[in-house]
Design a protein around this motif. Sequence first.
Motif, PDB file in Angstrom:
ATOM      1  N   ASN A 195     -13.751  21.864   0.707  1.00 40.18           N
ATOM      2  CA  ASN A 195     -12.781  22.838   1.176  1.00 40.18           C
ATOM      3  C   ASN A 195     -12.275  23.544  -0.064  1.00 40.18           C
ATOM      4  N   LEU A 196     -12.805  24.781  -0.140  1.00 38.55           N
ATOM      5  CA  LEU A 196     -12.394  25.705  -1.602  1.00 38.55           C
ATOM      6  C   LEU A 196     -10.909  25.975  -1.470  1.00 38.55           C
ATOM      7  N   ASP A 197     -10.251  25.970  -0.271  1.00 39.88           N
ATOM      8  CA  ASP A 197      -8.810  26.334  -0.112  1.00 39.88           C
ATOM      9  C   ASP A 197      -7.574  25.125  -0.684  1.00 39.88           C
ATOM     10  N   ILE A 198      -8.474  24.216  -0.984  1.00 38.24           N
ATOM     11  CA  ILE A 198      -7.181  23.097  -1.582  1.00 38.24           C
ATOM     12  C   ILE A 198      -8.015  22.678  -2.698  1.00 38.24           C
ATOM     13  N   THR A 199      -7.088  21.656  -3.605  1.00 37.98           N
ATOM     14  CA  THR A 199      -7.448  21.253  -4.883  1.00 37.98           C
ATOM     15  C   THR A 199      -7.604  19.826  -4.798  1.00 37.98           C
ATOM     16  N   ASP A 200      -7.924  19.227  -5.808  1.00 42.79           N
ATOM     17  CA  ASP A 200      -8.286  17.589  -6.152  1.00 42.79           C
ATOM     18  C   ASP A 200      -7.118  17.511  -7.061  1.00 42.79           C
ATOM     19  N   ARG A 201      -5.943  17.345  -6.306  1.00 48.17           N
ATOM     20  CA  ARG A 201      -4.771  17.094  -7.102  1.00 48.17           C
ATOM     21  C   ARG A 201      -3.603  16.051  -6.164  1.00 48.17           C
ATOM     22  N   PHE A 202      -2.937  15.489  -7.279  1.00 49.82           N
ATOM     23  CA  PHE A 202      -2.129  14.557  -6.465  1.00 49.82           C
ATOM     24  C   PHE A 202      -0.554  14.669  -7.150  1.00 49.82           C
ATOM     25  N   GLN A 203       0.426  14.245  -6.381  1.00 51.56           N
ATOM     26  CA  GLN A 203       1.777  13.916  -7.142  1.00 51.56           C
ATOM     27  C   GLN A 203       2.226  12.841  -6.570  1.00 51.56           C
ATOM     28  N   LEU A 204       2.893  12.068  -7.250  1.00 44.92           N
ATOM     29  CA  LEU A 204       3.441  10.834  -6.624  1.00 44.92           C
ATOM     30  C   LEU A 204       5.221  10.991  -6.507  1.00 44.92           C
ATOM     31  N   GLU A 253       0.740  -1.412   0.074  1.00 53.49           N
ATOM     32  CA  GLU A 253       0.080   0.004   0.004  1.00 53.49           C
ATOM     33  C   GLU A 253       0.871   1.322  -0.070  1.00 53.49           C
ATOM     34  N   TRP A 254       0.401   2.256  -0.669  1.00 51.50           N
ATOM     35  CA  TRP A 254       1.349   3.367  -0.941  1.00 51.50           C
ATOM     36  C   TRP A 254       0.680   4.295  -0.036  1.00 51.50           C
ATOM     37  N   ASP A 255       1.535   5.093   0.626  1.00 47.93           N
ATOM     38  CA  ASP A 255       0.989   6.188   1.825  1.00 47.93           C
ATOM     39  C   ASP A 255       0.479   7.456   0.777  1.00 47.93           C
ATOM     40  N   VAL A 256      -0.677   7.906   1.521  1.00 52.56           N
ATOM     41  CA  VAL A 256      -1.323   8.818   0.903  1.00 52.56           C
ATOM     42  C   VAL A 256      -1.265   9.966   2.097  1.00 52.56           C
ATOM     43  N   VAL A 257      -0.720  11.265   1.455  1.00 55.42           N
ATOM     44  CA  VAL A 257      -0.726  12.351   2.643  1.00 55.42           C
ATOM     45  C   VAL A 257      -0.905  13.697   2.176  1.00 55.42           C
ATOM     46  N   SER A 258      -1.709  14.467   2.963  1.00 52.52           N
ATOM     47  CA  SER A 258      -1.978  15.788   2.380  1.00 52.52           C
ATOM     48  C   SER A 258      -0.721  16.875   2.481  1.00 52.52           C
ATOM     49  N   PHE A 259      -0.890  17.716   1.846  1.00 59.97           N
ATOM     50  CA  PHE A 259       0.419  18.789   1.662  1.00 59.97           C
ATOM     51  C   PHE A 259       0.488  19.553   3.104  1.00 59.97           C
ATOM     52  N   ARG A 260      -0.598  19.791   3.983  1.00 58.88           N
ATOM     53  CA  ARG A 260      -0.773  20.219   5.028  1.00 58.88           C
ATOM     54  C   ARG A 260      -0.198  19.637   6.134  1.00 58.88           C
ATOM     55  N   ASP A 261      -0.794  18.249   5.975  1.00 56.73           N
ATOM     56  CA  ASP A 261      -0.152  17.401   7.291  1.00 56.73           C
ATOM     57  C   ASP A 261       1.372  17.091   6.884  1.00 56.73           C
ATOM     58  N   LEU A 262       1.690  16.998   5.789  1.00 52.84           N
ATOM     59  CA  LEU A 262       3.199  16.525   5.444  1.00 52.84           C
ATOM     60  C   LEU A 262       4.311  17.837   5.890  1.00 52.84           C
ATOM     61  N   ILE A 263       3.867  19.036   5.531  1.00 55.55           N
ATOM     62  CA  ILE A 263       4.541  20.197   6.042  1.00 55.55           C
ATOM     63  C   ILE A 263       4.412  20.491   7.634  1.00 55.55           C
ATOM     64  N   LEU A 264       3.336  20.199   8.119  1.00 58.15           N
ATOM     65  CA  LEU A 264       3.066  20.139   9.685  1.00 58.15           C
ATOM     66  C   LEU A 264       4.112  19.180  10.233  1.00 58.15           C
ATOM     67  N   PRO A 293       7.102   5.042  -2.233  1.00 59.58           N
ATOM     68  CA  PRO A 293       6.081   5.590  -3.048  1.00 59.58           C
ATOM     69  C   PRO A 293       5.029   6.431  -2.148  1.00 59.58           C
ATOM     70  N   THR A 294       4.761   7.691  -2.329  1.00 59.56           N
ATOM     71  CA  THR A 294       3.830   8.448  -1.601  1.00 59.56           C
ATOM     72  C   THR A 294       2.890   9.212  -2.422  1.00 59.56           C
ATOM     73  N   PHE A 295       1.580   9.343  -2.221  1.00 59.46           N
ATOM     74  CA  PHE A 295       0.688  10.140  -3.082  1.00 59.46           C
ATOM     75  C   PHE A 295       0.518  11.534  -2.240  1.00 59.46           C
ATOM     76  N   LEU A 296       0.892  12.593  -2.911  1.00 59.92           N
ATOM     77  CA  LEU A 296       0.787  13.856  -2.132  1.00 59.92           C
ATOM     78  C   LEU A 296      -0.514  14.402  -2.533  1.00 59.92           C
ATOM     79  N   ILE A 297      -1.398  14.794  -1.988  1.00 62.58           N
ATOM     80  CA  ILE A 297      -2.774  15.182  -2.054  1.00 62.58           C
ATOM     81  C   ILE A 297      -3.169  16.685  -1.598  1.00 62.58           C
ATOM     82  N   GLN A 298      -4.326  16.947  -1.958  1.00 68.58           N
ATOM     83  CA  GLN A 298      -4.869  18.486  -1.407  1.00 68.58           C
ATOM     84  C   GLN A 298      -3.893  19.605  -1.279  1.00 68.58           C
ATOM     85  N   HIS A 299      -3.394  19.779  -2.183  1.00 72.97           N
ATOM     86  CA  HIS A 299      -2.300  21.125  -2.899  1.00 72.97           C
ATOM     87  C   HIS A 299      -3.181  22.237  -2.359  1.00 72.97           C
ATOM     88  N   PRO A 300      -2.583  23.480  -1.821  1.00 71.34           N
ATOM     89  CA  PRO A 300      -3.372  24.661  -1.653  1.00 71.34           C
ATOM     90  C   PRO A 300      -3.597  25.000  -2.885  1.00 71.34           C
TER      91      PRO A 300
END
Length: 255
Positions: free
Chosen positions: A156-165, A69-80, A136-143
Motif C-alpha cells: 500500500n503506497l499510501d502508508i509507510t513502514d514506520r512505527f512509534q512507541l 505482549e505490546w499492542d500493535v495498531v495502525s494509524f487508520r484503525d486507531l483514528i477510526l 505500551p503500544t506500537f503505532l504503525i502504518q503512518h500515512p
Amino acid sequence: MFEFAKCFRNEGISPQHLQEFTMVEGYAAYWNYEASMKLMRDMILYVLQETFDTTCISIQGQEIDFSQEWDVVSFRDLILKDTGIDIDLYPDVNELFNETKRRNIHLEHDEIESLGRGNFIDLLYKKMCRPQIVNPTFLIQHPIDLSPLARANDDNLDITDRFQLVVNGAEIINAYSELVDPIEQRKRLETQALLKNRGDLEAMEMDEDYLLAMEYGMPPISGWGFGIERLLMVLTDCETIKDCVLFPLTGKLKP
C-alpha cells in the motif's frame, strides 16, 4: 551505528516537550522497521530490569507489566476507533477538515487551514487518540503524507513502514524503514516545500545535501530515535519532563 546528541527543536514547551533535549539515534543497514521494533522492545525491557529490577512499573496508579505482549495498531484503525473517521476516505485535507467539524471535533492550531493532509491527521491523532493510550503500544502504518522520509509500504503506497512507541500518552520512540530512493525522496521533499511555502510550518524544507548523499548510494536501512528525558518521564511516572533533565543548571555559577 548509534549516537547520543544534544538537540534543539523549537516545538514549544509543554509537560512533554523540551526545546533542548538529549536524543539517542541509531541506524542498522539491511534492517527494516520490524527488526527495529524488536530491538526497541528488548531495549526497554533491559532498561527496566537493570534499573528497577522488574519489568512491572506503576503509571498513573496502574500497574503495567512491559514483559506482556505490546499492542500493535495502525494509524487508520486507531483514528477510526476514537473518532469514527476513516482517514482513507478523505484524500483531500479540506474534506477531512469539514468531516471533523461535522463531528464537533475542535482542533487547536493557529493556522489550521494552512496544514497539509499529513500534519492535519497528526493534529487529529494527538488530540483524540494519543492521550487515551496508557499501555505500551506500537503505532504503525503512518500515512505517507505524514512521513516524508520513510519508505512506502510494498502493498500500500499510501502508508509507510514506520512505527512509534506510545506509552501513557507520550511518544517515546520514532522509527522507520528509511526511504533510500533519491528520485522518490526528491519528489516528496518538493511536495513538502510547497506546503511550507503555503503556510504549513510543520512541513519540511528541501535538503539538497541529503539528496546528493542518497544519490551516491544507500543500502536498505532502518533508523530509530528517542529522547532520553521523554523515556525517563514515562518510566518514572513524572508529570513533567522538566523533572527528568540530567544535571540541570538550577542556579547561577559562582566566579
